[in-house]
Design a protein around this motif. Structure first.
Motif, PDB file in Angstrom:
ATOM      1  N   ALA A  41      32.010  74.294  85.073  1.00 60.69           N
ATOM      2  CA  ALA A  41      30.886  75.209  84.806  1.00 60.69           C
ATOM      3  C   ALA A  41      31.131  76.054  83.562  1.00 60.69           C
ATOM      4  O   ALA A  41      30.193  76.412  82.854  1.00 60.69           O
ATOM      5  N   GLU A  42      32.400  76.358  83.292  1.00 62.37           N
ATOM      6  CA  GLU A  42      32.723  77.220  82.154  1.00 62.37           C
ATOM      7  C   GLU A  42      32.348  76.537  80.828  1.00 62.37           C
ATOM      8  O   GLU A  42      31.701  77.139  79.971  1.00 62.37           O
ATOM      9  N   SER A  43      32.748  75.272  80.690  1.00 62.15           N
ATOM     10  CA  SER A  43      32.387  74.521  79.478  1.00 62.15           C
ATOM     11  C   SER A  43      30.873  74.362  79.378  1.00 62.15           C
ATOM     12  O   SER A  43      30.301  74.438  78.291  1.00 62.15           O
ATOM     13  N   ALA A  44      30.239  74.127  80.521  1.00 64.10           N
ATOM     14  CA  ALA A  44      28.785  73.971  80.529  1.00 64.10           C
ATOM     15  C   ALA A  44      28.106  75.231  79.996  1.00 64.10           C
ATOM     16  O   ALA A  44      27.166  75.162  79.195  1.00 64.10           O
ATOM     17  N   GLU A  45      28.643  76.378  80.422  1.00 59.93           N
ATOM     18  CA  GLU A  45      28.074  77.648  79.966  1.00 59.93           C
ATOM     19  C   GLU A  45      28.253  77.812  78.455  1.00 59.93           C
ATOM     20  O   GLU A  45      27.357  78.285  77.759  1.00 59.93           O
ATOM     21  N   LYS A  46      29.405  77.377  77.965  1.00 58.24           N
ATOM     22  CA  LYS A  46      29.685  77.442  76.524  1.00 58.24           C
ATOM     23  C   LYS A  46      28.649  76.609  75.748  1.00 58.24           C
ATOM     24  O   LYS A  46      28.156  77.034  74.699  1.00 58.24           O
ATOM     25  N   VAL A  47      28.335  75.419  76.273  1.00 57.65           N
ATOM     26  CA  VAL A  47      27.340  74.554  75.611  1.00 57.65           C
ATOM     27  C   VAL A  47      26.005  75.275  75.519  1.00 57.65           C
ATOM     28  O   VAL A  47      25.358  75.296  74.461  1.00 57.65           O
ATOM     29  N   ILE A  48      25.609  75.872  76.642  1.00 50.83           N
ATOM     30  CA  ILE A  48      24.302  76.542  76.681  1.00 50.83           C
ATOM     31  C   ILE A  48      24.268  77.703  75.681  1.00 50.83           C
ATOM     32  O   ILE A  48      23.289  77.881  74.947  1.00 50.83           O
ATOM     33  N   GLU A  49      25.371  78.458  75.620  1.00 48.42           N
ATOM     34  CA  GLU A  49      25.457  79.561  74.649  1.00 48.42           C
ATOM     35  C   GLU A  49      25.378  79.050  73.207  1.00 48.42           C
ATOM     36  O   GLU A  49      24.654  79.596  72.383  1.00 48.42           O
ATOM     37  N   GLN A  50      26.164  77.998  72.930  1.00 45.30           N
ATOM     38  CA  GLN A  50      26.268  77.501  71.544  1.00 45.30           C
ATOM     39  C   GLN A  50      24.984  76.870  71.031  1.00 45.30           C
ATOM     40  O   GLN A  50      24.851  76.674  69.821  1.00 45.30           O
ATOM     41  N   ASP A  51      24.067  76.558  71.933  1.00 50.15           N
ATOM     42  CA  ASP A  51      22.820  75.939  71.479  1.00 50.15           C
ATOM     43  C   ASP A  51      22.085  76.858  70.497  1.00 50.15           C
ATOM     44  O   ASP A  51      21.385  76.391  69.603  1.00 50.15           O
ATOM     45  N   GLN A  52      22.272  78.168  70.678  1.00 47.63           N
ATOM     46  CA  GLN A  52      21.627  79.113  69.756  1.00 47.63           C
ATOM     47  C   GLN A  52      22.116  78.939  68.324  1.00 47.63           C
ATOM     48  O   GLN A  52      21.361  79.140  67.374  1.00 47.63           O
ATOM     49  N   LEU A  53      23.410  78.613  68.192  1.00 45.38           N
ATOM     50  CA  LEU A  53      23.955  78.392  66.842  1.00 45.38           C
ATOM     51  C   LEU A  53      23.240  77.227  66.166  1.00 45.38           C
ATOM     52  O   LEU A  53      22.920  77.264  64.977  1.00 45.38           O
ATOM     53  N   ILE A  54      23.003  76.168  66.962  1.00 44.61           N
ATOM     54  CA  ILE A  54      22.319  74.986  66.417  1.00 44.61           C
ATOM     55  C   ILE A  54      20.896  75.341  66.004  1.00 44.61           C
ATOM     56  O   ILE A  54      20.444  74.987  64.918  1.00 44.61           O
ATOM     57  N   ASN A  55      20.219  76.066  66.881  1.00 46.66           N
ATOM     58  CA  ASN A  55      18.848  76.488  66.553  1.00 46.66           C
ATOM     59  C   ASN A  55      18.822  77.325  65.275  1.00 46.66           C
ATOM     60  O   ASN A  55      17.943  77.146  64.422  1.00 46.66           O
ATOM     61  N   ALA A  56      19.794  78.230  65.143  1.00 49.28           N
ATOM     62  CA  ALA A  56      19.839  79.099  63.956  1.00 49.28           C
ATOM     63  C   ALA A  56      20.111  78.266  62.706  1.00 49.28           C
ATOM     64  O   ALA A  56      19.494  78.500  61.656  1.00 49.28           O
ATOM     65  N   LEU A  57      21.020  77.302  62.823  1.00 51.36           N
ATOM     66  CA  LEU A  57      21.305  76.438  61.677  1.00 51.36           C
ATOM     67  C   LEU A  57      20.068  75.648  61.273  1.00 51.36           C
ATOM     68  O   LEU A  57      19.784  75.469  60.080  1.00 51.36           O
ATOM     69  N   GLU A  58      19.318  75.164  62.271  1.00 50.55           N
ATOM     70  CA  GLU A  58      18.103  74.408  61.959  1.00 50.55           C
ATOM     71  C   GLU A  58      17.143  75.259  61.122  1.00 50.55           C
ATOM     72  O   GLU A  58      16.644  74.821  60.088  1.00 50.55           O
ATOM     73  N   LYS A  59      16.907  76.496  61.585  1.00 51.59           N
ATOM     74  CA  LYS A  59      15.971  77.362  60.868  1.00 51.59           C
ATOM     75  C   LYS A  59      16.474  77.677  59.460  1.00 51.59           C
ATOM     76  O   LYS A  59      15.707  77.696  58.494  1.00 51.59           O
ATOM     77  N   ASP A  60      17.776  77.911  59.375  1.00 51.28           N
ATOM     78  CA  ASP A  60      18.392  78.272  58.105  1.00 51.28           C
ATOM     79  C   ASP A  60      18.259  77.122  57.085  1.00 51.28           C
ATOM     80  O   ASP A  60      17.800  77.322  55.949  1.00 51.28           O
ATOM     81  N   ILE A  61      18.650  75.912  57.505  1.00 53.87           N
ATOM     82  CA  ILE A  61      18.596  74.758  56.593  1.00 53.87           C
ATOM     83  C   ILE A  61      17.145  74.456  56.208  1.00 53.87           C
ATOM     84  O   ILE A  61      16.822  74.197  55.053  1.00 53.87           O
TER      85      ILE A  61
END
Lengths: 243, 243
Positions: free
Chosen positions: B48-68
């Motif tokens: 569950a801990e790694s799963a939570e990390k994935v869910i958190e990190q998705d925001q980084l991907i979204n931010a990178l998408e908007k930025d690029i």
């Protein structure tokens, strides 16, 4: 004077080109709406003929996507547009990607309609599927309408509808799982209903994406990944820019 | 002479901007690859801990998408690029959309990992899930690598892998349905395995899309919706253009 006439001529030609793109997007959108409805009704009425038609027509959608895509990039290279025109072209490139994916989801539903066996089992779920269909059709239609009118007024309401779609989908899923457990002979059929509900839920997501692209086009703001409150605030605060 | 220096300066600046975009796409791609692996492993090991990390990190991907996305449209408006540069920007806009969707699929897998109950039931399916993971990871990695090298040599092989992924997914589905019928108590869990397999299958589709965008960027040909034979022919026939 000659120079001005040439300028006017180029500007008219450019406007015609932009208008042509807009019309093609709306034609593609209309076809996609038709496909979603036809596929879901084919699924509900075990109508293999309509399902086959949906699968065939998907090629038209793919061809329109490539055609519009090509025209947008041609105009970008040739006219080097700025401000609203550039945003419209970029938004269009993204909108047609979402429309094409909606077409794919309709094809998925049609493929399930093609392999119907024992279509009577889950007819009690078709009421909910139809409700889901009505909701996503309304979203898609509103999104395309806003694109046509370059207007964002309806978009906040449309994106709000997405959470209703998600709730309805969740409720269908839970009921189907219960029914599968009660009578495992129906699992294959129940899974088809489940996939169809999921395809409709995804179509709702794509309709929301179209809304976000229209907001970008009209307001110049990237509202993706914002909460619904933030999206509402952005749409209401920003006036139209850069026409 | 001064004029030439200014031109060189602008051209260097432009190259830097393009290079920066490319680097950001590769960083986003690396993060997305990491997310897919982390989410699937979290699912398989009930972590569950790694799963939570994935869910958190998705925001980084979204931010990178908007930025690029923002940087690409800025360059289009400011520099009015043509030929390869324009194609690279358009391909990039599309590639990051696919990468962001892959990130969403990883998040879906992670959410299923979060609600694991009785994780022992379907461990015999994890071997196949892991195999599916390896296949789509390889596809994604090859696609990003080709983008980095602006090279299409590997892309035909990568897109060919997609039908293997589809077959593997079909086989997992059939086996799971049989098992659900044999023991309906496991339906909820089996559905999670099924959704995970489907998410991986979709990730394979998105990796194929990235390949197609790279082919467009390098060869200037739109190979979407072609059969694999037609795609192969197009890639082999067309030499690099418009650099």
């Amino acid at each position: 004077m000659d120079n001005m006439i040439i300028k006017q001529h180029i500007s008219r030609q450019f406007n015609n080109e932009m208008e042509q793109i807009r019309n093609k997007v709306l034609a593609m959108g209309g076809l996609v709406e038709e496909q979603v409805e036809l596929a879901t009704k084919a699924f509900m009425s075990s109508d293999a003929e309509s399902a086959e038609k949906v699968i065939e027509q998907d090629q038209l959608i793919n061809a329109l996507e490539k055609d519009i895509d090509h025209e947008c990039t041609e105009i970008m290279a040739k006219r080097q547009p700025a401000a609203f025109d550039l945003r419209m072209l970029i938004a269009t490139l993204k909108i047609i990607t979402d429309l094409e994916r909606i077409g794919d989801e309709a094809t998925r539903i049609a493929k399930m309609a093609m392999r119907l066996e024992g279509g009577e089992f889950y007819q009690d779920k078709y009421f909910e599927i139809e409700h889901l269909l009505d909701m996503v059709k309304e979203m898609l239609n509103g999104a395309l309408d806003s694109y046509a009118r370059t207007d964002t007024e309806e978009l906040v309401a449309i994106t709000a509808q997405d959470s209703k779609v998600d709730r309805e989908y969740g409720s269908i899923t839970r009921q189907l799982i219960t029914q599968m457990m009660e009578d495992p002979r129906n699992i294959t059929r129940a899974l088809d209903v489940l996939w169809t509900a999921r395809a409709l839920e995804r179509i709702g997501d794509h309709a929301c994406n179209v809304c976000e692209h229209v907001i970008y086009m009209v307001k110049g703001k990237d509202v993706r990944h914002l909460s619904h409150e933030e999206l509402t605030r952005t749409v209401n605060e920003t006036s139209k820019i850069g026409r």
